[in-house]
Design an enzyme around this catalytic site. Structure first.
Site, PDB file in Angstrom:
ATOM      1  N   HIS A 237      29.734  51.476  18.154  1.00 31.04           N
ATOM      2  CA  HIS A 237      29.657  50.686  17.052  1.00 31.04           C
ATOM      3  C   HIS A 237      29.190  49.413  17.416  1.00 31.04           C
ATOM      4  O   HIS A 237      29.585  48.759  18.284  1.00 31.04           O
ATOM      5  CB  HIS A 237      30.753  51.007  16.094  1.00 31.04           C
TER       6      HIS A 237
ATOM      7  N   GLU B  49      30.438  46.564  16.125  1.00 25.46           N
ATOM      8  CA  GLU B  49      31.501  45.714  16.333  1.00 25.46           C
ATOM      9  C   GLU B  49      32.270  45.920  17.689  1.00 25.46           C
ATOM     10  O   GLU B  49      32.522  44.921  18.405  1.00 25.46           O
ATOM     11  CB  GLU B  49      32.620  46.083  15.337  1.00 25.46           C
TER      12      GLU B  49
ATOM     13  N   CYS C 216      34.546  49.902  10.206  1.00 21.21           N
ATOM     14  CA  CYS C 216      35.333  51.181   9.958  1.00 21.21           C
ATOM     15  C   CYS C 216      36.736  50.810  10.470  1.00 21.21           C
ATOM     16  O   CYS C 216      36.976  49.890  11.197  1.00 21.21           O
ATOM     17  CB  CYS C 216      34.560  52.232  10.643  1.00 21.21           C
TER      18      CYS C 216
ATOM     19  N   CYS D  69      36.709  49.896  14.352  1.00 16.90           N
ATOM     20  CA  CYS D  69      36.013  48.683  14.823  1.00 16.90           C
ATOM     21  C   CYS D  69      36.938  47.572  14.287  1.00 16.90           C
ATOM     22  O   CYS D  69      37.281  46.682  14.818  1.00 16.90           O
ATOM     23  CB  CYS D  69      34.819  48.519  13.971  1.00 16.90           C
TER      24      CYS D  69
END
Length: 156
Positions: free
Chosen positions: A53, A55, A83, A86
């Site tokens: 992801h 992040e 999310c 993250c």
């Protein structure tokens, strides 16, 4: 305003990387002392890695840049609310602030599971869609005691 500048940069980076086929429409920046020290974008499908992801990628890049696992004093900018994975990564890294544009409901509206995962975390472990059960706790605890007693451990 500086925060808006960095959020706008995440939106631009997300569009650029999404259009070139790197993954979903997400990007992140880690900033310390008004300087970008880590950039990341969603690479889930291009890297075949569900943890890639934006992040997490930005946090990894920032940690490599500063040579430390701690990002104390840093701000995370994201074009969409992190999310749960993250968000946890930001906590583990010691990020001090998070700014985001779109939210989990916006992500859910285009087919991403962020909202569902946030809801799952409020359920008892055995009631989640991936049931979770505890086993052999008494066998695991001696290792924790050994860690606790290590004089040269590095806490994080």
């Amino acid at each position: 305003m500086e925060h808006e500048k960095f959020i706008a940069a995440t939106i631009a980076l997300a569009g650029e990387t999404m259009r070139r086929g790197d993954g979903g429409p997400f990007a992140a920046l880690v900033v310390r002392d008004h300087e970008i020290i880590g950039r990341g974008w969603n690479r889930v499908t291009s890297a075949n890695d569900p943890t890639a992801h934006a992040e997490v990628e930005a946090i990894r890049a920032a940690c490599a840049q500063v040579g430390d696992f701690s990002l104390a004093g840093c701000t995370l900018y994201v074009n969409c609310e992190p999310c749960p994975m993250c968000l946890a990564a930001a906590y583990w890294a010691g990020i001090e602030q998070i700014y985001y544009a779109a939210d989990r409901h916006d992500a859910a509206a285009i087919g991403f599971a962020d909202l569902h995962i946030y809801e799952e975390l409020t359920r008892p472990p055995a009631k989640r869609s991936i049931p979770t059960r505890q086993l052999l706790r008494d066998k695991a605890l001696p290792l924790f005691k050994e860690w606790q007693e290590m004089p040269d451990k590095i806490l994080y």
